[in-house]
Design a protein around this motif. Structure first.
Motif, mmCIF file in Angstrom:
data_model
loop_
_atom_site.group_PDB
_atom_site.id
_atom_site.type_symbol
_atom_site.label_atom_id
_atom_site.label_comp_id
_atom_site.label_asym_id
_atom_site.label_seq_id
_atom_site.Cartn_x
_atom_site.Cartn_y
_atom_site.Cartn_z
ATOM 1 N N ASP A 147 -2.105 -39.170 -52.198
ATOM 2 C CA ASP A 147 -1.385 -40.350 -52.687
ATOM 3 C C ASP A 147 -1.280 -41.414 -51.599
ATOM 4 O O ASP A 147 -1.484 -42.613 -51.842
ATOM 5 C CB ASP A 147 0.010 -39.916 -53.150
ATOM 6 N N LYS A 148 -0.983 -40.979 -50.405
ATOM 7 C CA LYS A 148 -0.819 -41.905 -49.272
ATOM 8 C C LYS A 148 -2.102 -42.686 -48.990
ATOM 9 O O LYS A 148 -2.056 -43.888 -48.686
ATOM 10 C CB LYS A 148 -0.412 -41.114 -48.026
ATOM 11 N N PHE A 149 -3.249 -42.022 -49.142
ATOM 12 C CA PHE A 149 -4.526 -42.666 -48.819
ATOM 13 C C PHE A 149 -5.322 -43.073 -50.063
ATOM 14 O O PHE A 149 -6.511 -43.365 -49.974
ATOM 15 C CB PHE A 149 -5.356 -41.745 -47.918
ATOM 16 N N HIS A 150 -4.650 -43.077 -51.222
ATOM 17 C CA HIS A 150 -5.244 -43.567 -52.484
ATOM 18 C C HIS A 150 -6.518 -42.801 -52.848
ATOM 19 O O HIS A 150 -7.540 -43.396 -53.205
ATOM 20 C CB HIS A 150 -5.541 -45.070 -52.388
ATOM 21 N N ILE A 151 -6.428 -41.474 -52.765
ATOM 22 C CA ILE A 151 -7.568 -40.605 -53.067
ATOM 23 C C ILE A 151 -7.291 -39.845 -54.362
ATOM 24 O O ILE A 151 -6.250 -39.189 -54.490
ATOM 25 C CB ILE A 151 -7.801 -39.603 -51.919
ATOM 26 N N PRO A 152 -8.181 -39.914 -55.359
ATOM 27 C CA PRO A 152 -7.975 -39.159 -56.601
ATOM 28 C C PRO A 152 -7.882 -37.652 -56.335
ATOM 29 O O PRO A 152 -8.486 -37.139 -55.378
ATOM 30 C CB PRO A 152 -9.221 -39.477 -57.431
ATOM 31 N N ILE A 177 7.118 -24.033 -57.838
ATOM 32 C CA ILE A 177 6.323 -24.378 -59.024
ATOM 33 C C ILE A 177 6.854 -25.662 -59.657
ATOM 34 O O ILE A 177 6.081 -26.554 -60.039
ATOM 35 C CB ILE A 177 6.333 -23.216 -60.036
ATOM 36 N N ALA A 178 8.169 -25.754 -59.769
ATOM 37 C CA ALA A 178 8.775 -26.953 -60.358
ATOM 38 C C ALA A 178 8.463 -28.195 -59.518
ATOM 39 O O ALA A 178 8.140 -29.259 -60.059
ATOM 40 C CB ALA A 178 10.283 -26.767 -60.485
ATOM 41 N N ARG A 179 8.555 -28.066 -58.192
ATOM 42 C CA ARG A 179 8.272 -29.213 -57.307
ATOM 43 C C ARG A 179 6.803 -29.611 -57.376
ATOM 44 O O ARG A 179 6.471 -30.796 -57.315
ATOM 45 C CB ARG A 179 8.639 -28.861 -55.869
ATOM 46 N N SER A 180 5.919 -28.629 -57.505
ATOM 47 C CA SER A 180 4.492 -28.934 -57.606
ATOM 48 C C SER A 180 4.194 -29.661 -58.913
ATOM 49 O O SER A 180 3.422 -30.638 -58.934
ATOM 50 C CB SER A 180 3.673 -27.649 -57.514
ATOM 51 N N THR A 181 4.803 -29.220 -60.007
ATOM 52 C CA THR A 181 4.634 -29.900 -61.295
ATOM 53 C C THR A 181 5.163 -31.326 -61.205
ATOM 54 O O THR A 181 4.533 -32.275 -61.700
ATOM 55 C CB THR A 181 5.386 -29.132 -62.404
ATOM 56 N N GLU A 182 6.326 -31.476 -60.569
ATOM 57 C CA GLU A 182 6.924 -32.806 -60.390
ATOM 58 C C GLU A 182 6.000 -33.708 -59.578
ATOM 59 O O GLU A 182 5.829 -34.895 -59.909
ATOM 60 C CB GLU A 182 8.267 -32.663 -59.679
ATOM 61 N N GLN A 183 5.385 -33.150 -58.534
ATOM 62 C CA GLN A 183 4.492 -33.946 -57.702
ATOM 63 C C GLN A 183 3.269 -34.408 -58.485
ATOM 64 O O GLN A 183 2.811 -35.547 -58.334
ATOM 65 C CB GLN A 183 4.052 -33.145 -56.476
ATOM 66 N N CYS A 184 2.745 -33.538 -59.351
ATOM 67 C CA CYS A 184 1.633 -33.929 -60.222
ATOM 68 C C CYS A 184 2.018 -35.150 -61.057
ATOM 69 O O CYS A 184 1.246 -36.109 -61.182
ATOM 70 C CB CYS A 184 1.254 -32.787 -61.166
ATOM 71 N N LEU A 185 3.213 -35.105 -61.636
ATOM 72 C CA LEU A 185 3.664 -36.181 -62.521
ATOM 73 C C LEU A 185 3.958 -37.463 -61.761
ATOM 74 O O LEU A 185 3.870 -38.559 -62.319
ATOM 75 C CB LEU A 185 4.905 -35.724 -63.299
ATOM 76 N N ASN A 186 4.313 -37.363 -60.470
ATOM 77 C CA ASN A 186 4.692 -38.538 -59.678
ATOM 78 C C ASN A 186 3.526 -39.196 -58.949
ATOM 79 O O ASN A 186 3.699 -40.254 -58.325
ATOM 80 C CB ASN A 186 5.759 -38.156 -58.642
ATOM 81 N N LEU A 187 2.342 -38.603 -59.024
ATOM 82 C CA LEU A 187 1.208 -39.155 -58.284
ATOM 83 C C LEU A 187 0.872 -40.578 -58.745
ATOM 84 O O LEU A 187 0.840 -40.859 -59.938
ATOM 85 C CB LEU A 187 -0.027 -38.271 -58.476
ATOM 86 N N GLY A 188 0.551 -41.422 -57.771
ATOM 87 C CA GLY A 188 0.122 -42.776 -58.084
ATOM 88 C C GLY A 188 -1.394 -42.909 -58.074
ATOM 89 O O GLY A 188 -1.926 -44.025 -58.096
ATOM 90 N N VAL A 189 -2.085 -41.778 -58.029
ATOM 91 C CA VAL A 189 -3.558 -41.758 -58.073
ATOM 92 C C VAL A 189 -3.979 -40.899 -59.263
ATOM 93 O O VAL A 189 -3.191 -40.087 -59.762
ATOM 94 C CB VAL A 189 -4.159 -41.191 -56.760
ATOM 95 N N PRO A 190 -5.203 -41.051 -59.749
ATOM 96 C CA PRO A 190 -5.662 -40.235 -60.878
ATOM 97 C C PRO A 190 -5.638 -38.745 -60.554
ATOM 98 O O PRO A 190 -5.989 -38.340 -59.441
ATOM 99 C CB PRO A 190 -7.098 -40.719 -61.108
ATOM 100 N N LEU A 191 -5.227 -37.951 -61.519
ATOM 101 C CA LEU A 191 -5.270 -36.492 -61.398
ATOM 102 C C LEU A 191 -6.018 -35.927 -62.602
ATOM 103 O O LEU A 191 -5.588 -36.081 -63.749
ATOM 104 C CB LEU A 191 -3.855 -35.904 -61.348
ATOM 105 N N VAL A 192 -7.154 -35.302 -62.339
ATOM 106 C CA VAL A 192 -7.952 -34.663 -63.384
ATOM 107 C C VAL A 192 -7.898 -33.158 -63.153
ATOM 108 O O VAL A 192 -8.322 -32.664 -62.102
ATOM 109 C CB VAL A 192 -9.421 -35.147 -63.363
ATOM 110 N N ALA A 193 -7.355 -32.434 -64.115
ATOM 111 C CA ALA A 193 -7.214 -30.981 -64.014
ATOM 112 C C ALA A 193 -8.229 -30.302 -64.920
ATOM 113 O O ALA A 193 -8.506 -30.777 -66.019
ATOM 114 C CB ALA A 193 -5.799 -30.564 -64.397
ATOM 115 N N SER A 194 -8.750 -29.171 -64.474
ATOM 116 C CA SER A 194 -9.714 -28.406 -65.264
ATOM 117 C C SER A 194 -9.315 -26.944 -65.284
ATOM 118 O O SER A 194 -9.069 -26.357 -64.223
ATOM 119 C CB SER A 194 -11.122 -28.537 -64.677
#
Length: 316
Positions: A147-152, A177-194
Motif C-alpha cells: 500500500d505504501k509503495f502503490h503496488i497491487p 485473522i480478523a486484522r488480516s481481513t481488515e487490512q485486505c478491505l482497507n487497501l488502497g491498491v488493487p487486491l486480486v485473490a485466487s
C-alpha cells in the motif's frame, strides 16, 4: 505414475492396460498402435464424461489432490524476480504463508499465499498450509508495504483452514485473522485473490477479501470442511458428501451466489494433469482483473471492495 482418485478407478484401469501394452512392446518390432488407439479414445472420453458431472464431494477430492500445483509452482510460472520477505517482526516467520515482491507480466506486484508442500518433509515444514498468527501478521505487514509503495496485491489461497493448535490460540489466532481481513478491505491498491485448491474458513478469507476473487474450476471454498460440517450435523464424517452438497462449496455454486467473481478453467481432468496450462490460465485471469482495476483511486477501490462484501447475503 499419476495418482488416481477413488471415483477415477475405471479411468485408472484403462490407463493401466495402455501402459502395460506399451511396456510389452518396448524394444520390440511389434506395432501396437492399433490396439492402444481405441483404448486411449475410450479413456479420454471417460475422463471427459467423469469431469463433466463431478459432485461437490468429488470436486473437494480433486481440490486436495496431492499433485495439484501449489503456491510455489504458480510463483515459479508467473512471477519473475520473486523476492520472498519473511517474518512478522514480532514473533517468527511462518512457513505456511509466504509472501514477497516480484514482477507479473511487467507489473510490480506483492504476492502472498499459502504453501501446502508436495512431499512429507515439505508438508511438515509448511504445516500443510495452515497459517499461524505470525503468518497472518506477516501478510498484514506485506500488504501495508504494498500500500505504501502503490503496488497491487495478488493472493493465492490454498488452505484447509488456519492452524487450530493451542499455541496459535495463545498467540491470538482469531485476532490475527480478523486484522488480516481488515487490512485486505482497507487497501488502497488493487487486491486480486485466487482460490487454487481449498479455501477453508477464516484462514482463507483473511487473504481473500479482494476486489476480485477468482476460483479454479475444481477448487472449493467454504466456512468449514465437509467432514467438519458432517461431524457437527450428523455426528459422523461419513456424511461428508452430503455436507459438501448442502454447503455449495464449488466454484460454480459460489459464482451463482455472488461470492466469487470468476471461474478459471482447468485442463481436462484437473490442474494436476497439466499444471503448466492451469498456471497460464490463472495468469491470464489475474492479468485481466488487474487491467480492470487499473486507474481506480484508493478510495474507489476501498468502497468497491466493501460494497462487494456487504452485498453478500443481503435479501433483495
Amino acid at each position: 505414475m499419476a495418482t488416481f482418485l477413488d471415483f477415477e478407478k475405471p479411468i485408472a484401469e484403462l490407463q493401466s492396460r495402455i501402459d502395460e501394452l506399451r511396456r510389452t512392446a518396448e524394444g520390440g518390432e511389434v506395432n501396437i498402435d492399433a490396439e492402444i488407439e481405441p483404448l486411449q479414445v475410450k479413456s479420454d472420453r471417460l475422463l471427459l464424461d467423469t469431469y463433466a458431472r463431478l459432485t461437490p464431494w468429488q470436486k473437494t477430492q480433486v481440490a486436495r489432490h496431492p499433485e495439484r500445483p501449489h503456491f510455489k509452482h504458480y510463483v515459479a510460472g508467473l512471477i519473475e524476480d520473486f523476492m520472498p520477505l519473511g517474518g512478522d517482526r514480532a514473533f517468527a516467520d511462518d512457513a505456511a504463508i509466504i509472501g514477497g515482491l516480484g514482477r507479473f507480466r511487467g507489473r510490480r506486484v506483492m504476492v502472498i499465499g499459502h504453501e501446502k508442500g508436495d512431499d512429507t518433509a515439505s508438508r511438515l515444514k509448511h504445516n500443510f498450509g495452515m497459517g499461524k498468527p505470525e503468518g497472518y501478521r506477516k501478510a498484514i505487514r506485506l500488504m501495508r508495504l504494498a500500500d505504501k509503495f502503490h503496488i497491487p496485491v495478488v493472493t493465492l489461497v490454498d488452505t484447509s483452514g488456519a492452524f487450530p493448535g493451542v499455541q496459535a490460540e495463545e498467540r491470538g489466532q482469531a485476532e490475527a485473522i480478523a486484522r488480516s481481513t481488515e487490512q485486505c478491505l482497507n487497501l488502497g491498491v488493487p487486491l486480486v485473490a485466487s482460490i487454487l485448491g481449498e479455501g477453508g474458513s477464516g484462514g482463507a478469507v483473511a487473504l481473500a477479501a479482494g476486489n476480485r476473487v477468482l476460483m479454479m474450476e475444481h477448487a472449493v471454498y467454504s466456512v468449514i470442511s465437509p467432514e467438519g460440517c458432517a461431524s457437527i450435523l450428523w455426528r459422523t464424517s461419513d456424511k461428508a458428501s452430503d455436507a459438501a452438497e448442502a454447503m455449495k462449496v464449488t466454484a460454480q455454486h459460489l459464482k451463482e451466489l455472488g461470492v466469487i467473481d470468476g471461474i478459471v478453467r482447468e485442463p481436462l481432468g484437473g490442474a494436476h494433469r497439466a499444471p503448466a496450462a492451469a498456471i497460464e490460465s490463472l495468469g491470464d485471469a489475474i492479468a485481466e482483473a488487474l487491467d480492470e482495476l487499473e486507474g481506480l483511486s484508493p478510495d474507489g477501490l476501498r468502497q468497491a471492495r466493501r460494497a462487494k462484501f456487504l452485498a453478500m447475503g443481503r435479501l433483495q
